[in-house]
Design a protein around this motif. Structure first.
Motif, PDB file in Angstrom:
ATOM      1  N   ALA A  76      35.782  -2.328   4.368  1.00 19.71           N
ATOM      2  CA  ALA A  76      36.410  -3.879   4.611  1.00 19.71           C
ATOM      3  C   ALA A  76      36.679  -4.137   6.047  1.00 19.71           C
ATOM      4  O   ALA A  76      36.690  -5.293   6.519  1.00 19.71           O
ATOM      5  N   GLU A  77      36.762  -3.134   6.970  1.00 20.48           N
ATOM      6  CA  GLU A  77      36.989  -3.337   8.327  1.00 20.48           C
ATOM      7  C   GLU A  77      35.636  -3.801   9.035  1.00 20.48           C
ATOM      8  O   GLU A  77      35.615  -4.372  10.016  1.00 20.48           O
ATOM      9  N   ALA A  80      29.820  -6.389   7.820  1.00 21.98           N
ATOM     10  CA  ALA A  80      28.371  -6.220   7.656  1.00 21.98           C
ATOM     11  C   ALA A  80      28.251  -5.032   6.723  1.00 21.98           C
ATOM     12  O   ALA A  80      27.368  -5.180   5.841  1.00 21.98           O
ATOM     13  N   ALA A  81      28.944  -4.102   6.660  1.00 18.49           N
ATOM     14  CA  ALA A  81      28.830  -2.897   5.958  1.00 18.49           C
ATOM     15  C   ALA A  81      29.560  -3.342   4.438  1.00 18.49           C
ATOM     16  O   ALA A  81      28.792  -2.938   3.502  1.00 18.49           O
ATOM     17  N   ALA A  82      30.437  -4.068   4.587  1.00 21.90           N
ATOM     18  CA  ALA A  82      31.100  -4.618   3.198  1.00 21.90           C
ATOM     19  C   ALA A  82      30.192  -5.508   2.687  1.00 21.90           C
ATOM     20  O   ALA A  82      29.767  -5.333   1.265  1.00 21.90           O
ATOM     21  N   VAL A  83      29.352  -6.339   3.240  1.00 19.40           N
ATOM     22  CA  VAL A  83      28.346  -7.250   2.662  1.00 19.40           C
ATOM     23  C   VAL A  83      27.223  -6.499   2.067  1.00 19.40           C
ATOM     24  O   VAL A  83      26.848  -6.854   0.834  1.00 19.40           O
ATOM     25  N   GLU A  84      26.757  -5.530   2.823  1.00 22.31           N
ATOM     26  CA  GLU A  84      25.615  -4.596   2.381  1.00 22.31           C
ATOM     27  C   GLU A  84      26.073  -3.969   1.038  1.00 22.31           C
ATOM     28  O   GLU A  84      25.382  -3.713   0.089  1.00 22.31           O
ATOM     29  N   ALA A  85      27.408  -3.497   0.838  1.00 25.62           N
ATOM     30  CA  ALA A  85      27.870  -2.722  -0.405  1.00 25.62           C
ATOM     31  C   ALA A  85      27.791  -3.655  -1.515  1.00 25.62           C
ATOM     32  O   ALA A  85      27.559  -3.465  -2.644  1.00 25.62           O
ATOM     33  N   ALA A 126      33.409  -7.471 -10.349  1.00 26.80           N
ATOM     34  CA  ALA A 126      34.051  -7.284  -9.156  1.00 26.80           C
ATOM     35  C   ALA A 126      33.118  -7.725  -7.798  1.00 26.80           C
ATOM     36  O   ALA A 126      33.747  -7.971  -6.831  1.00 26.80           O
ATOM     37  N   ALA A 127      32.024  -7.546  -7.856  1.00 21.17           N
ATOM     38  CA  ALA A 127      31.104  -7.908  -6.624  1.00 21.17           C
ATOM     39  C   ALA A 127      31.326  -9.460  -6.450  1.00 21.17           C
ATOM     40  O   ALA A 127      31.341  -9.887  -5.322  1.00 21.17           O
ATOM     41  N   MET A 128      31.334  -9.878  -7.579  1.00 21.81           N
ATOM     42  CA  MET A 128      31.539 -11.680  -7.231  1.00 21.81           C
ATOM     43  C   MET A 128      33.013 -11.976  -6.547  1.00 21.81           C
ATOM     44  O   MET A 128      32.816 -12.926  -5.853  1.00 21.81           O
ATOM     45  N   ALA A 129      33.824 -11.226  -7.131  1.00 21.77           N
ATOM     46  CA  ALA A 129      34.987 -11.382  -6.472  1.00 21.77           C
ATOM     47  C   ALA A 129      35.065 -11.020  -4.972  1.00 21.77           C
ATOM     48  O   ALA A 129      35.725 -11.731  -4.054  1.00 21.77           O
ATOM     49  N   PHE A 130      34.340 -10.019  -4.719  1.00 23.54           N
ATOM     50  CA  PHE A 130      34.214  -9.639  -3.182  1.00 23.54           C
ATOM     51  C   PHE A 130      33.468 -10.612  -2.448  1.00 23.54           C
ATOM     52  O   PHE A 130      33.774 -10.681  -1.354  1.00 23.54           O
ATOM     53  N   VAL A 131      32.549 -11.069  -3.160  1.00 23.68           N
ATOM     54  CA  VAL A 131      31.832 -12.564  -2.415  1.00 23.68           C
ATOM     55  C   VAL A 131      32.741 -13.488  -2.045  1.00 23.68           C
ATOM     56  O   VAL A 131      32.657 -13.908  -0.928  1.00 23.68           O
ATOM     57  N   ASP A 132      33.852 -13.976  -3.000  1.00 15.57           N
ATOM     58  CA  ASP A 132      34.676 -14.739  -2.553  1.00 15.57           C
ATOM     59  C   ASP A 132      35.741 -14.382  -1.494  1.00 15.57           C
ATOM     60  O   ASP A 132      36.035 -15.325  -0.512  1.00 15.57           O
ATOM     61  N   VAL A 133      35.961 -13.005  -1.340  1.00 15.71           N
ATOM     62  CA  VAL A 133      36.817 -12.626  -0.372  1.00 15.71           C
ATOM     63  C   VAL A 133      36.001 -12.794   0.955  1.00 15.71           C
ATOM     64  O   VAL A 133      36.581 -12.904   1.993  1.00 15.71           O
ATOM     65  N   ILE A 134      34.870 -12.287   0.928  1.00 17.45           N
ATOM     66  CA  ILE A 134      34.005 -12.332   2.343  1.00 17.45           C
ATOM     67  C   ILE A 134      33.871 -13.866   2.790  1.00 17.45           C
ATOM     68  O   ILE A 134      34.008 -14.070   3.832  1.00 17.45           O
ATOM     69  N   ARG A 135      33.533 -14.580   1.768  1.00 18.74           N
ATOM     70  CA  ARG A 135      33.260 -16.050   1.994  1.00 18.74           C
ATOM     71  C   ARG A 135      34.321 -16.510   2.628  1.00 18.74           C
ATOM     72  O   ARG A 135      34.424 -17.542   3.599  1.00 18.74           O
ATOM     73  N   ALA A 136      35.612 -16.298   2.388  1.00 20.92           N
ATOM     74  CA  ALA A 136      36.918 -16.767   2.710  1.00 20.92           C
ATOM     75  C   ALA A 136      37.152 -16.234   3.978  1.00 20.92           C
ATOM     76  O   ALA A 136      38.329 -16.346   4.595  1.00 20.92           O
ATOM     77  N   GLY A 137      36.718 -15.098   4.697  1.00 23.43           N
ATOM     78  CA  GLY A 137      36.993 -14.499   5.582  1.00 23.43           C
ATOM     79  C   GLY A 137      38.231 -13.517   5.485  1.00 23.43           C
ATOM     80  O   GLY A 137      39.096 -13.388   6.605  1.00 23.43           O
TER      81      GLY A 137
END
Length: 184
Positions: A76-77, A80-85, A126-137
């Motif tokens: 999460a820190e 780019a690595a989080a997006v890849e995962a 879970a991945a779709m939720a992570f997408v929202d988290v990433i897109r929201a910064g």
């Protein structure tokens, strides 16, 4: 920060799944997803619908998913690595986002068919939720418990981003220890 209902539930479910593994207190807790009964309780307790085989193969698939989901928290820190995962979770899960309306939740996204295997549905939701988290910064909201002796994960959904401890009681345990230390 308030995410959509389906994102909120998927994030909390993913954290709960990750935290079923052997955590900081293996002598006390151990793996809490070791039996078919525990898998069924997880399925029902988190309000899943759709296909559920409830067999040993499904249990093993869900248990293997825990480390992949934990990987998003660990990365999460590093955006780019989080997006890849997350992209790997989406690709492997064959995500196919669709709007659905059921159970009085209003319109929300499902990204797999209801008859897809349970582990795949958990992975993709879970991945779709992570997408929202990433897109929201908001990757900083995915944390590992701040207790030195705990590696459980959490989702900080507090308005002021102040949540530091998991749901396993670490915050209370540390506060009690600090109180005892001051008293004595």
């Amino acid at each position: 920060m308030t995410f959509a209902h389906d994102t909120d539930v998927a994030l909390r479910t993913a954290a709960a799944l990750v935290n079923t593994g052997v955590g900081a207190f293996p002598d006390e807790q151990g793996d809490t997803l070791a039996t078919l009964e525990a898998l069924h309780e997880f399925y029902v307790g988190w309000g899943w619908t759709g296909r559920f085989d409830g067999d040993a193969a499904e249990l093993e698939q869900v248990r293997r998913l825990r480390d992949r989901l934990r990987g998003v928290w660990v990365r999460a820190e590093d955006e780019a690595a989080a997006v890849e995962a997350v992209n790997e979770l989406l690709r492997d899960g064959r995500a196919l986002p669709q709007l659905v309306d059921h159970d009085d939740y209003g319109w929300h996204i499902h990204a797999t068919d209801a008859d897809a295997p349970f582990a795949r549905r958990v992975q993709v939701e879970a991945a779709m939720a992570f997408v929202d988290v990433i897109r929201a910064g908001e990757l900083s909201r995915l944390r590992v418990c701040a207790a030195d002796d705990c590696d459980d994960v959490l989702v900080d959904l507090s308005r002021n981003r102040s949540r530091r401890y998991c749901d396993g009681g670490c915050g209370n345990r540390l506060a009690a220890a600090a109180y005892r230390s001051r008293q004595g």
